[in-house]
Write a protein that holds these residues in place. Sequence first.
Motif, PDB file in Angstrom:
ATOM      1  N   UNK A  13       0.812  -1.221   0.000  1.00  0.00           N
ATOM      2  CA  UNK A  13       0.000   0.000   0.000  1.00  0.00           C
ATOM      3  C   UNK A  13       0.847   1.274   0.000  1.00  0.00           C
ATOM      4  N   UNK A  14       2.159   1.132   0.134  1.00  0.00           N
ATOM      5  CA  UNK A  14       3.040   2.295   0.127  1.00  0.00           C
ATOM      6  C   UNK A  14       3.592   2.605  -1.263  1.00  0.00           C
ATOM      7  N   UNK A  15       3.088   1.898  -2.253  1.00  0.00           N
ATOM      8  CA  UNK A  15       3.429   2.215  -3.641  1.00  0.00           C
ATOM      9  C   UNK A  15       2.301   1.729  -4.545  1.00  0.00           C
ATOM     10  N   UNK A  16       2.227   2.332  -5.711  1.00  0.00           N
ATOM     11  CA  UNK A  16       1.212   1.989  -6.705  1.00  0.00           C
ATOM     12  C   UNK A  16       1.895   1.927  -8.060  1.00  0.00           C
ATOM     13  N   UNK A  17       1.130   1.716  -9.092  1.00  0.00           N
ATOM     14  CA  UNK A  17       1.704   1.622 -10.432  1.00  0.00           C
ATOM     15  C   UNK A  17       2.471   2.891 -10.813  1.00  0.00           C
ATOM     16  N   UNK A  18       1.902   4.061 -10.469  1.00  0.00           N
ATOM     17  CA  UNK A  18       2.504   5.336 -10.889  1.00  0.00           C
ATOM     18  C   UNK A  18       3.328   6.037  -9.815  1.00  0.00           C
ATOM     19  N   UNK A  19       3.131   5.697  -8.537  1.00  0.00           N
ATOM     20  CA  UNK A  19       3.775   6.460  -7.470  1.00  0.00           C
ATOM     21  C   UNK A  19       4.301   5.575  -6.355  1.00  0.00           C
ATOM     22  N   UNK A  20       5.357   6.057  -5.718  1.00  0.00           N
ATOM     23  CA  UNK A  20       5.865   5.488  -4.469  1.00  0.00           C
ATOM     24  C   UNK A  20       5.570   6.525  -3.398  1.00  0.00           C
ATOM     25  N   UNK A  21       5.044   6.081  -2.243  1.00  0.00           N
ATOM     26  CA  UNK A  21       4.691   6.990  -1.149  1.00  0.00           C
ATOM     27  C   UNK A  21       5.719   6.821  -0.019  1.00  0.00           C
ATOM     28  N   UNK A  22       6.845   7.529  -0.048  1.00  0.00           N
ATOM     29  CA  UNK A  22       7.871   7.353   0.979  1.00  0.00           C
ATOM     30  C   UNK A  22       7.450   7.951   2.330  1.00  0.00           C
ATOM     31  N   UNK A  23       7.626   7.187   3.391  1.00  0.00           N
ATOM     32  CA  UNK A  23       7.339   7.660   4.739  1.00  0.00           C
ATOM     33  C   UNK A  23       8.355   8.746   5.088  1.00  0.00           C
ATOM     34  N   UNK A  24       7.869   9.850   5.587  1.00  0.00           N
ATOM     35  CA  UNK A  24       8.731  10.976   5.918  1.00  0.00           C
ATOM     36  C   UNK A  24       8.849  11.992   4.797  1.00  0.00           C
ATOM     37  N   UNK A  25       8.240  11.689   3.641  1.00  0.00           N
ATOM     38  CA  UNK A  25       8.233  12.671   2.552  1.00  0.00           C
ATOM     39  C   UNK A  25       7.516  13.920   3.048  1.00  0.00           C
ATOM     40  N   UNK A  26       8.097  15.083   2.737  1.00  0.00           N
ATOM     41  CA  UNK A  26       7.491  16.335   3.178  1.00  0.00           C
ATOM     42  C   UNK A  26       7.696  17.399   2.110  1.00  0.00           C
ATOM     43  N   UNK A  27       6.622  18.091   1.790  1.00  0.00           N
ATOM     44  CA  UNK A  27       6.684  19.206   0.850  1.00  0.00           C
ATOM     45  C   UNK A  27       5.888  20.372   1.412  1.00  0.00           C
ATOM     46  N   UNK A  28       6.197  21.563   0.929  1.00  0.00           N
ATOM     47  CA  UNK A  28       5.505  22.765   1.399  1.00  0.00           C
ATOM     48  C   UNK A  28       4.984  23.565   0.222  1.00  0.00           C
ATOM     49  N   UNK A  29       3.863  24.220   0.445  1.00  0.00           N
ATOM     50  CA  UNK A  29       3.250  25.114  -0.536  1.00  0.00           C
ATOM     51  C   UNK A  29       2.673  26.319   0.186  1.00  0.00           C
ATOM     52  N   UNK A  30       2.817  27.470  -0.443  1.00  0.00           N
ATOM     53  CA  UNK A  30       2.182  28.670   0.095  1.00  0.00           C
ATOM     54  C   UNK A  30       0.921  28.927  -0.705  1.00  0.00           C
ATOM     55  N   UNK A  31      -0.181  29.055   0.018  1.00  0.00           N
ATOM     56  CA  UNK A  31      -1.487  29.270  -0.620  1.00  0.00           C
ATOM     57  C   UNK A  31      -2.317  30.195   0.255  1.00  0.00           C
ATOM     58  N   UNK A  32      -3.497  30.497  -0.233  1.00  0.00           N
ATOM     59  CA  UNK A  32      -4.448  31.313   0.533  1.00  0.00           C
ATOM     60  C   UNK A  32      -4.682  30.675   1.898  1.00  0.00           C
ATOM     61  N   UNK A  33      -4.759  31.501   2.911  1.00  0.00           N
ATOM     62  CA  UNK A  33      -5.029  31.012   4.263  1.00  0.00           C
ATOM     63  C   UNK A  33      -6.451  30.468   4.344  1.00  0.00           C
ATOM     64  N   UNK A  34      -6.620  29.337   5.019  1.00  0.00           N
ATOM     65  CA  UNK A  34      -7.949  28.727   5.138  1.00  0.00           C
ATOM     66  C   UNK A  34      -8.865  29.535   6.043  1.00  0.00           C
ATOM     67  N   UNK A  35      -8.286  30.382   6.873  1.00  0.00           N
ATOM     68  CA  UNK A  35      -9.085  31.141   7.835  1.00  0.00           C
ATOM     69  C   UNK A  35      -9.164  32.637   7.536  1.00  0.00           C
ATOM     70  N   UNK A  36      -8.504  33.078   6.438  1.00  0.00           N
ATOM     71  CA  UNK A  36      -8.544  34.493   6.068  1.00  0.00           C
ATOM     72  C   UNK A  36      -8.175  34.618   4.585  1.00  0.00           C
ATOM     73  N   UNK A  37      -9.158  34.832   3.716  1.00  0.00           N
ATOM     74  CA  UNK A  37      -8.892  34.869   2.275  1.00  0.00           C
ATOM     75  C   UNK A  37      -8.008  36.027   1.823  1.00  0.00           C
ATOM     76  N   UNK A  38      -7.724  36.968   2.703  1.00  0.00           N
ATOM     77  CA  UNK A  38      -6.858  38.088   2.330  1.00  0.00           C
ATOM     78  C   UNK A  38      -5.387  37.812   2.624  1.00  0.00           C
ATOM     79  N   UNK A  39      -5.091  36.649   3.216  1.00  0.00           N
ATOM     80  CA  UNK A  39      -3.720  36.314   3.591  1.00  0.00           C
ATOM     81  C   UNK A  39      -3.308  34.974   2.985  1.00  0.00           C
ATOM     82  N   UNK A  40      -2.019  34.713   3.010  1.00  0.00           N
ATOM     83  CA  UNK A  40      -1.504  33.407   2.594  1.00  0.00           C
ATOM     84  C   UNK A  40      -0.825  32.751   3.783  1.00  0.00           C
ATOM     85  N   UNK A  41      -0.621  31.441   3.669  1.00  0.00           N
ATOM     86  CA  UNK A  41       0.128  30.724   4.688  1.00  0.00           C
ATOM     87  C   UNK A  41       0.766  29.494   4.053  1.00  0.00           C
TER      88      UNK A  41
END
Length: 120
Positions: A13-41
Amino acid sequence: VVSLGRVVSDRDSYHAKKYIWPVGFRSEREMQAHNDPTKTMVYTAEILDGGAAPIFRITAADGTQWQHGAASGVWKMCLEAIKKRSVSVSGPEQYGFADDTVKLLIQQLPGADACREYEP
């Protein structure tokens, strides 16, 4: 991508035909704040060891968390909290797994060649 994590090749279950899901994988994205549409987080997406199956978790900079058994499921929850409506999303793309460089780096991790379902 902050961390590639480690490949869990002995649990299907930690891999599929197209992807491997490594434990500890971490990525970050900055997007609109979920609690204030005028800010990002910053939102940190990570993969945790859930035993039989991976756990996909997103943590907003304010500590709010969403968790699901699928990459698309957790991103759907997070983006619906931001947009306040139903959305369709590719979790692997949001995590960064669709990026060719990320795919190549994960394929080079120890144990990746032992993932039976994965087809590079």
